[in-house]
Design an enzyme around this catalytic site. Structure first.
Site, PDB file in Angstrom:
ATOM      1  N   LYS A   1       0.791  -1.174   0.000  1.00 46.30           N
ATOM      2  CA  LYS A   1      -0.147   0.093  -0.012  1.00 46.30           C
ATOM      3  C   LYS A   1       0.750   1.291  -0.015  1.00 46.30           C
ATOM      4  CE  LYS A   1      -3.704  -2.627   0.906  1.00 46.30           C
ATOM      5  NZ  LYS A   1      -4.905  -2.847  -0.213  1.00 46.30           N
TER       6      LYS A   1
ATOM      7  N   HIS B   1      -6.532 -13.280  -7.712  1.00 44.07           N
ATOM      8  CA  HIS B   1      -7.309 -12.303  -7.204  1.00 44.07           C
ATOM      9  C   HIS B   1      -8.708 -12.324  -7.918  1.00 44.07           C
ATOM     10  CE1 HIS B   1      -8.621  -8.666  -5.446  1.00 44.07           C
ATOM     11  NE2 HIS B   1      -7.736  -8.742  -4.629  1.00 44.07           N
TER      12      HIS B   1
ATOM     13  N   LYS C   1      -1.996   1.405  -2.868  1.00 43.01           N
ATOM     14  CA  LYS C   1      -2.148   0.437  -3.861  1.00 43.01           C
ATOM     15  C   LYS C   1      -1.609   1.091  -5.085  1.00 43.01           C
ATOM     16  CE  LYS C   1      -6.512  -0.827  -3.485  1.00 43.01           C
ATOM     17  NZ  LYS C   1      -7.582  -1.315  -3.734  1.00 43.01           N
TER      18      LYS C   1
ATOM     19  N   GLU D   1      -4.709  -5.605  -6.762  1.00 36.58           N
ATOM     20  CA  GLU D   1      -5.389  -6.160  -8.186  1.00 36.58           C
ATOM     21  C   GLU D   1      -5.265  -5.086  -9.291  1.00 36.58           C
ATOM     22  OE1 GLU D   1      -8.674  -4.364  -5.575  1.00 36.58           O
ATOM     23  OE2 GLU D   1      -6.720  -5.482  -5.349  1.00 36.58           O
TER      24      GLU D   1
END
Length: 476
Positions: A175, A294, A177, A204
């Site tokens: 993070k 994911h 992200k 993702e």
């Protein structure tokens, strides 16, 4: 003219619209071992009988159309049609029914999740006679399963590659992200891996954006992996997201990851599509790469209780298409996931044979024969206080992934990783000594924090953090 054609011609052709239930509702049908079985939650429009609604689902997802057509006489509908063979009301719900449909195996292309879903969850979901429709579960016959490769490697091969046994694996999503440069991103990866995590992860939606192109990210992350491995003596990995705008570009990224010698890549299997995912899974098996999956976009499909498709179906489809990890919810974190339902599809991911168990939402007994298992990944709003519950709920064969719960540590990324590793080791040791993690979890964490200032600091930061909302998707 063949005798078969003569027989069909002699019946004649009568144009017009017929009730679906006359052809596709067959309550006396005995299902075959080779049939694909589906359980649909059907909400008919007012005035539509449940038998007609169930038959309409069977028809529109197999051989039927809205009117009688003369070309029906050129094939054997009785051989190829789907059949609604049982209907039951949903307890506690008005005008909702579970319709069970059997599909003959010849309707589906071998080894193609794409083709299977195009039929079973295709146009039928827009059918006007239905107010809502949800696919709750599928029984995949062993004859069809054997046409799929499945996960590139599976649970045991992954443990052997990593040389890690007897505990869940630990991960962390980097993070923020989006927005980091490749070098700063790689630095965060290194600090987390050095602190004791097994994996770090691309989020993702990290693909190849202007602030961080994929090739730069791959290079800096590989450097971080090798540096952390040299310092800790443990095998490390980072889920390099190979998802791209085309299959060709996706494979190019996976090839570069293999050339760097990293152990694992990643794919967003729903936004990327099942055809792309299966192609990548085949490449990963052939080239020794693990594949992390994911499930971005899943809640668009599975969150509403009366329409869409349950995640247990998406989980089964992923096991067929191929993936070594897949996100599965946490039960205790910020994302949707009721305990019994979650454990039901976690077993469908990991185990070889799963008995029908309606108390966990499993409508059919499923035999996966020799298909490898998939590690469930618990991720989303979890921190050190959740560690006992996660260890107890998911067991050893899982990946516990702390993003903010690592990078949000007040002392930095590496201490955040240390705190999570100490908490995990304490929970595993306590469990192995026979202690009850569900009842004694907080005490176990407090005891461990006396010997780990990093864990003590994490405990203080997240002691009040809770996500207490009722799950949208619950058992009937």
């Amino acid at each position: 003219m063949s005798p078969q054609t003569e027989t069909k011609a002699s019946v004649g052709f009568k144009a017009g619209v017929k009730d679906y239930k006359l052809t596709y509702y067959t309550p006396d049908y005995e299902t075959k071992d080779t049939d694909i079985l589906a359980a649909f939650r059907v909400t008919p429009q007012p005035g539509v009988p449940p038998e007609e609604a169930g038959a309409a689902v069977a028809a529109e997802s197999s051989t039927g159309t809205w009117t009688t057509v003369w070309t029906d006489g050129l094939t054997s509908l009785d051989r190829y049609k789907g059949r609604c063979y049982h209907i039951e009301p949903v307890a506690g719900e008005e005008n909702q029914f579970i319709a069970y449909v059997a599909y003959p195996l010849d309707l589906f292309e071998e080894g193609s999740v794409t083709n299977m879903f195009t039929s079973i969850v295709g146009n039928v979901f827009g059918f006007k006679a239905l107010r809502a429709l949800r696919l709750e579960d599928l029984r995949i016959p062993t004859a069809y399963i054997k046409t799929f490769q499945g996960p590139p490697h599976g649970i045991q091969v992954e443990r052997d590659k990593l040389n890690k046994y007897g505990r869940p694996l630990l991960g962390c999503t980097i993070k923020p992200k989006l927005g980091l440069s490749a070098k700063n991103y790689g630095r965060a990866v290194y600090e987390c891996l050095r602190g004791g995590l097994d994996f770090t992860k691309d989020d993702e939606n990290v693909n190849s954006q202007p602030f961080m192109r994929w090739r730069d990210r791959f290079l800096f992350c590989a450097e971080a992996i090798y540096k952390a491995q040299a310092e800790t003596g443990e095998i490390k990995g980072h889920y390099l997201n190979a998802t791209a705008g085309t299959c060709e570009e996706m494979i190019k990224r996976a090839v570069f990851a293999r050339e760097l010698g990293v152990p694992i890549v990643m794919h967003d299997y729903l936004t990327g599509g099942f055809t792309a995912n299966t192609s990548l899974a085949h490449y990963c098996r052939d080239n020794g790469l693990l594949l992390h999956i994911h499930r971005a976009m899943h809640a668009v499909i599975d969150r509403q209780k009366n329409h869409g498709m349950h995640f247990r179906v998406l989980a089964k489809a992923l096991r067929l298409s191929g993936g070594d990890h897949v996100h599965s919810g946490t039960v205790v974190g910020k994302l949707e996931g009721e305990r019994e339902i979650t454990l039901g599809f976690v077993d469908l991911l990991r185990d070889d044979f799963i008995e029908k168990d309606r108390s966990r939402g499993i409508y059919f007994t499923q035999d996966w024969v020799s298909l490898p298992g998939v590690l469930p990944v618990a991720s989303g709003g979890i921190h050190v206080w959740h560690m006992p519950a996660l260890t107890e709920i998911f067991g050893d064969d899982s990946v516990l992934q702390f993003g903010g719960g690592t990078l949000g540590h007040p002392w930095g990324n590496a201490p955040g990783a240390v705190a999570n590793r100490v908490a995990l080791e304490a929970c595993v040791q306590a469990r192995n000594e026979g202690r009850d993690l569900a009842r004694e979890g907080n005490e176990i964490i407090r005891e461990a924090s006396k010997w780990s200032p990093e864990l003590a600091a994490a405990c203080e930061v997240w002691k009040e953090i809770k996500f207490e909302f009722e799950a949208m998707d619950t058992l009937d």
